[in-house]
Design a protein around this motif. Structure first.
Motif, PDB file in Angstrom:
ATOM      1  N   LEU A 182       0.827  -1.205   0.000  1.00  0.00           N
ATOM      2  CA  LEU A 182       0.000   0.000   0.000  1.00  0.00           C
ATOM      3  C   LEU A 182       0.862   1.257   0.000  1.00  0.00           C
ATOM      4  N   GLU A 183       1.976   1.211   0.713  1.00  0.00           N
ATOM      5  CA  GLU A 183       2.887   2.349   0.688  1.00  0.00           C
ATOM      6  C   GLU A 183       3.508   2.496  -0.698  1.00  0.00           C
ATOM      7  N   LEU A 184       3.858   1.386  -1.329  1.00  0.00           N
ATOM      8  CA  LEU A 184       4.374   1.454  -2.695  1.00  0.00           C
ATOM      9  C   LEU A 184       3.328   2.036  -3.636  1.00  0.00           C
ATOM     10  N   LEU A 185       2.079   1.634  -3.474  1.00  0.00           N
ATOM     11  CA  LEU A 185       1.007   2.177  -4.308  1.00  0.00           C
ATOM     12  C   LEU A 185       0.940   3.695  -4.185  1.00  0.00           C
ATOM     13  N   VAL A 204     -10.455  -1.103   0.694  1.00  0.00           N
ATOM     14  CA  VAL A 204     -10.784   0.327   0.742  1.00  0.00           C
ATOM     15  C   VAL A 204      -9.516   1.173   0.677  1.00  0.00           C
ATOM     16  N   GLN A 205      -8.489   0.781   1.432  1.00  0.00           N
ATOM     17  CA  GLN A 205      -7.235   1.542   1.416  1.00  0.00           C
ATOM     18  C   GLN A 205      -6.592   1.511   0.039  1.00  0.00           C
ATOM     19  N   GLY A 206      -6.645   0.377  -0.622  1.00  0.00           N
ATOM     20  CA  GLY A 206      -6.072   0.271  -1.956  1.00  0.00           C
ATOM     21  C   GLY A 206      -6.766   1.173  -2.953  1.00  0.00           C
ATOM     22  N   LEU A 207      -8.084   1.196  -2.913  1.00  0.00           N
ATOM     23  CA  LEU A 207      -8.838   2.051  -3.828  1.00  0.00           C
ATOM     24  C   LEU A 207      -8.602   3.524  -3.515  1.00  0.00           C
ATOM     25  N   ARG A 208      -8.563   3.856  -2.243  1.00  0.00           N
ATOM     26  CA  ARG A 208      -8.325   5.250  -1.866  1.00  0.00           C
ATOM     27  C   ARG A 208      -6.915   5.709  -2.242  1.00  0.00           C
ATOM     28  N   ALA A 209      -5.975   4.786  -2.250  1.00  0.00           N
ATOM     29  CA  ALA A 209      -4.595   5.142  -2.583  1.00  0.00           C
ATOM     30  C   ALA A 209      -4.383   5.311  -4.077  1.00  0.00           C
ATOM     31  N   GLY A 210      -5.395   4.956  -4.885  1.00  0.00           N
ATOM     32  CA  GLY A 210      -5.285   5.210  -6.317  1.00  0.00           C
ATOM     33  C   GLY A 210      -5.386   4.008  -7.221  1.00  0.00           C
ATOM     34  N   ALA A 211      -5.659   2.818  -6.673  1.00  0.00           N
ATOM     35  CA  ALA A 211      -5.832   1.649  -7.536  1.00  0.00           C
ATOM     36  C   ALA A 211      -7.094   1.797  -8.373  1.00  0.00           C
TER      37      ALA A 211
END
Length: 228
Positions: free
Chosen positions: A58-61, A85-92
Protein backbone atom coordinates in the motif's frame (compact mmCIF):
# COMPACT_ATOMS: atom_id res chain seq x y z
CA UNK A 1 0.67 -2.30 -24.12
CA UNK A 2 3.70 -2.46 -21.86
CA UNK A 3 2.86 -3.90 -18.45
CA UNK A 4 4.82 -3.54 -15.24
CA UNK A 5 4.22 -6.69 -13.19
CA UNK A 6 5.18 -6.23 -9.52
CA UNK A 7 5.09 -9.74 -8.08
CA UNK A 8 7.66 -11.48 -5.87
CA UNK A 9 6.22 -14.99 -6.25
CA UNK A 10 7.95 -16.66 -9.21
CA UNK A 11 5.13 -19.08 -10.05
CA UNK A 12 2.47 -16.38 -9.99
CA UNK A 13 4.68 -14.04 -11.99
CA UNK A 14 5.25 -16.73 -14.64
CA UNK A 15 1.51 -17.41 -14.95
CA UNK A 16 0.62 -13.73 -15.18
CA UNK A 17 3.47 -12.91 -17.54
CA UNK A 18 2.52 -15.76 -19.86
CA UNK A 19 -1.15 -14.76 -19.91
CA UNK A 20 -0.26 -11.13 -20.67
CA UNK A 21 2.20 -12.09 -23.41
CA UNK A 22 -0.39 -14.35 -25.04
CA UNK A 23 -2.63 -11.30 -25.35
CA UNK A 24 0.06 -9.26 -27.05
CA UNK A 25 1.37 -7.26 -24.10
CA UNK A 26 5.03 -6.79 -23.32
CA UNK A 27 5.88 -7.39 -19.68
CA UNK A 28 8.57 -6.23 -17.29
CA UNK A 29 8.43 -8.26 -14.11
CA UNK A 30 9.99 -6.98 -10.89
CA UNK A 31 9.87 -8.45 -7.40
CA UNK A 32 10.84 -5.49 -5.27
CA UNK A 33 9.31 -2.09 -4.60
CA UNK A 34 12.56 -0.28 -5.39
CA UNK A 35 12.63 -1.80 -8.88
CA UNK A 36 8.94 -0.97 -9.40
CA UNK A 37 9.62 2.70 -8.68
CA UNK A 38 12.59 2.66 -11.03
CA UNK A 39 10.56 1.37 -13.98
CA UNK A 40 7.13 2.88 -13.23
CA UNK A 41 7.39 5.77 -15.72
CA UNK A 42 7.76 3.43 -18.69
CA UNK A 43 4.67 1.36 -17.84
CA UNK A 44 1.34 1.67 -19.67
CA UNK A 45 -0.39 -0.30 -16.96
CA UNK A 46 0.65 -1.90 -13.67
CA UNK A 47 -0.28 -5.12 -11.86
CA UNK A 48 0.72 -4.79 -8.22
CA UNK A 49 1.00 -7.44 -5.53
CA UNK A 50 0.89 -5.98 -2.03
CA UNK A 51 3.06 -8.62 -0.33
CA UNK A 52 6.54 -7.39 -1.24
CA UNK A 53 9.76 -8.09 0.71
CA UNK A 54 11.15 -4.55 0.91
CA UNK A 55 8.08 -2.30 1.36
CA UNK A 56 4.41 -2.62 2.21
CA UNK A 57 2.42 -2.75 -1.01
CA UNK A 58 0.00 0.00 0.00
CA UNK A 59 2.89 2.35 0.69
CA UNK A 60 4.37 1.45 -2.70
CA UNK A 61 1.01 2.18 -4.31
CA UNK A 62 0.98 5.65 -2.77
CA UNK A 63 4.52 6.30 -3.99
CA UNK A 64 3.75 4.98 -7.46
CA UNK A 65 0.87 7.40 -7.76
CA UNK A 66 3.29 10.32 -7.29
CA UNK A 67 5.34 9.28 -10.34
CA UNK A 68 3.01 7.16 -12.49
CA UNK A 69 -0.47 7.83 -13.85
CA UNK A 70 -0.77 4.50 -15.66
CA UNK A 71 -3.82 2.34 -14.90
CA UNK A 72 -3.08 0.12 -11.91
CA UNK A 73 -4.73 -3.06 -10.68
CA UNK A 74 -3.90 -4.53 -7.28
CA UNK A 75 -3.61 -8.33 -7.42
CA UNK A 76 -3.19 -9.66 -3.90
CA UNK A 77 -4.17 -12.22 -1.29
CA UNK A 78 -5.27 -9.46 1.10
CA UNK A 79 -9.03 -9.77 1.19
CA UNK A 80 -10.02 -7.72 4.24
CA UNK A 81 -12.41 -4.87 3.52
CA UNK A 82 -9.99 -2.42 5.13
CA UNK A 83 -7.23 -3.39 2.67
CA UNK A 84 -9.56 -3.11 -0.32
CA UNK A 85 -10.78 0.33 0.74
CA UNK A 86 -7.23 1.54 1.42
CA UNK A 87 -6.07 0.27 -1.96
CA UNK A 88 -8.84 2.05 -3.83
CA UNK A 89 -8.32 5.25 -1.87
CA UNK A 90 -4.60 5.14 -2.58
CA UNK A 91 -5.29 5.21 -6.32
CA UNK A 92 -5.83 1.65 -7.54
CA UNK A 93 -8.18 1.40 -10.50
CA UNK A 94 -9.30 -2.09 -9.51
CA UNK A 95 -8.60 -4.63 -6.78
CA UNK A 96 -8.48 -8.37 -7.48
CA UNK A 97 -8.12 -10.92 -4.67
CA UNK A 98 -6.12 -14.14 -5.06
CA UNK A 99 -6.99 -16.80 -5.97
CA UNK A 100 -8.71 -15.53 -9.10
CA UNK A 101 -9.67 -16.79 -12.55
CA UNK A 102 -7.15 -15.64 -15.13
CA UNK A 103 -9.94 -14.92 -17.62
CA UNK A 104 -11.56 -12.56 -15.10
CA UNK A 105 -8.30 -10.70 -14.51
CA UNK A 106 -7.70 -10.32 -18.25
CA UNK A 107 -11.24 -8.98 -18.65
CA UNK A 108 -10.62 -6.44 -15.90
CA UNK A 109 -7.39 -5.36 -17.58
CA UNK A 110 -9.29 -4.88 -20.85
CA UNK A 111 -11.92 -2.82 -19.03
CA UNK A 112 -9.26 -0.61 -17.44
CA UNK A 113 -7.60 -0.13 -20.83
CA UNK A 114 -10.88 0.90 -22.45
CA UNK A 115 -11.78 3.47 -19.86
CA UNK A 116 -8.31 4.98 -19.64
CA UNK A 117 -7.58 5.07 -23.36
CA UNK A 118 -8.01 7.92 -25.84
CA UNK A 119 -11.02 10.08 -24.97
CA UNK A 120 -14.18 9.24 -26.87
CA UNK A 121 -16.73 11.71 -28.14
CA UNK A 122 -19.06 11.14 -25.18
CA UNK A 123 -16.44 11.69 -22.46
CA UNK A 124 -16.35 14.63 -20.07
CA UNK A 125 -14.86 17.17 -22.53
CA UNK A 126 -17.16 20.14 -21.83
CA UNK A 127 -16.33 23.44 -20.19
CA UNK A 128 -15.82 24.18 -16.55
CA UNK A 129 -18.66 23.51 -14.14
CA UNK A 130 -19.26 25.47 -10.93
CA UNK A 131 -21.43 24.48 -8.03
CA UNK A 132 -21.13 26.76 -5.02
CA UNK A 133 -17.44 27.37 -4.41
CA UNK A 134 -16.37 24.23 -6.27
CA UNK A 135 -15.08 24.46 -9.83
CA UNK A 136 -14.53 21.35 -11.97
CA UNK A 137 -12.42 21.62 -15.12
CA UNK A 138 -12.78 18.43 -17.22
CA UNK A 139 -10.22 19.50 -19.82
CA UNK A 140 -7.55 20.38 -17.27
CA UNK A 141 -8.64 17.57 -14.92
CA UNK A 142 -8.57 19.90 -11.94
CA UNK A 143 -10.90 20.65 -9.04
CA UNK A 144 -10.74 23.75 -6.88
CA UNK A 145 -12.64 24.62 -3.71
CA UNK A 146 -12.68 28.32 -2.81
CA UNK A 147 -9.82 28.73 -5.27
CA UNK A 148 -7.69 26.03 -3.65
CA UNK A 149 -6.60 23.07 -5.77
CA UNK A 150 -7.84 19.70 -4.50
CA UNK A 151 -5.88 16.58 -5.36
CA UNK A 152 -8.19 13.72 -6.35
CA UNK A 153 -7.17 10.33 -7.66
CA UNK A 154 -7.77 9.76 -11.34
CA UNK A 155 -10.82 7.62 -10.68
CA UNK A 156 -12.30 10.06 -8.17
CA UNK A 157 -11.96 12.81 -10.75
CA UNK A 158 -13.53 10.62 -13.46
CA UNK A 159 -16.60 10.04 -11.28
CA UNK A 160 -16.94 13.73 -10.42
CA UNK A 161 -16.43 14.88 -14.02
CA UNK A 162 -19.01 12.38 -15.26
CA UNK A 163 -21.61 13.73 -12.84
CA UNK A 164 -20.64 17.33 -13.67
CA UNK A 165 -21.07 16.74 -17.41
CA UNK A 166 -24.86 16.54 -16.84
CA UNK A 167 -25.37 18.17 -13.45
CA UNK A 168 -29.17 18.06 -13.56
CA UNK A 169 -29.38 14.31 -14.06
CA UNK A 170 -29.40 11.46 -11.59
CA UNK A 171 -27.18 8.59 -12.69
CA UNK A 172 -27.70 5.00 -11.57
CA UNK A 173 -24.89 3.08 -9.92
CA UNK A 174 -24.85 0.69 -12.87
CA UNK A 175 -24.51 3.53 -15.38
CA UNK A 176 -21.59 5.07 -13.48
CA UNK A 177 -19.85 1.74 -13.03
CA UNK A 178 -20.29 0.94 -16.71
CA UNK A 179 -19.07 4.30 -17.95
CA UNK A 180 -16.18 4.78 -15.49
CA UNK A 181 -15.17 1.23 -14.56
CA UNK A 182 -16.31 -0.42 -17.79
CA UNK A 183 -18.33 -2.98 -15.84
CA UNK A 184 -21.89 -2.45 -14.66
CA UNK A 185 -21.72 -5.69 -12.68
CA UNK A 186 -19.34 -4.20 -10.15
CA UNK A 187 -22.47 -3.04 -8.32
CA UNK A 188 -21.76 -5.53 -5.54
CA UNK A 189 -18.31 -4.01 -4.93
CA UNK A 190 -17.54 -0.95 -2.86
CA UNK A 191 -15.41 0.73 -5.52
CA UNK A 192 -17.93 3.45 -6.36
CA UNK A 193 -18.86 4.13 -2.73
CA UNK A 194 -15.20 4.43 -1.73
CA UNK A 195 -14.47 6.94 -4.48
CA UNK A 196 -17.56 9.02 -3.72
CA UNK A 197 -16.52 9.10 -0.05
CA UNK A 198 -13.06 10.20 -1.15
CA UNK A 199 -14.48 13.08 -3.20
CA UNK A 200 -16.57 14.29 -0.28
CA UNK A 201 -13.73 14.01 2.23
CA UNK A 202 -11.05 15.66 0.11
CA UNK A 203 -13.24 18.57 -0.99
CA UNK A 204 -14.79 18.90 2.51
CA UNK A 205 -18.10 19.36 0.68
CA UNK A 206 -20.32 16.38 1.60
CA UNK A 207 -23.13 17.71 -0.58
CA UNK A 208 -21.00 17.84 -3.72
CA UNK A 209 -22.09 14.32 -4.66
CA UNK A 210 -25.70 13.71 -3.68
CA UNK A 211 -26.93 10.19 -3.02
CA UNK A 212 -30.29 9.19 -4.44
CA UNK A 213 -31.05 6.28 -2.17
CA UNK A 214 -31.62 2.97 -3.87
CA UNK A 215 -30.60 4.33 -7.26
CA UNK A 216 -27.38 6.29 -7.65
CA UNK A 217 -25.78 9.73 -7.52
CA UNK A 218 -25.92 13.23 -8.98
CA UNK A 219 -23.88 16.41 -8.71
CA UNK A 220 -25.16 18.38 -5.74
CA UNK A 221 -24.95 21.91 -4.42
CA UNK A 222 -22.02 22.40 -2.07
CA UNK A 223 -24.22 24.20 0.42
CA UNK A 224 -26.11 20.96 1.05
CA UNK A 225 -25.06 18.95 4.06
CA UNK A 226 -27.17 15.90 3.31
CA UNK A 227 -24.73 14.40 0.83
CA UNK A 228 -24.77 10.91 2.28
Amino acid sequence: MHALLVEDDDRMALALGTALAQRGHTVRRVGRASDALQHAREAQFVLLDLGLPDLDGLELLRRLRTVCEAPLIVVTARCEERDIVQGLRAGADDYVVKPFRMTELMARIDAVRRRTGAPSGDGPTGGRVRTGDVEIDPAGRTVTVSGQHIRLTRREFDVLAFLAARPGEVHSREEILDRIWGDAFLAASRSLDVHVAGIRAKTARPGLVRTVRGFGYQLGATGQEGGR
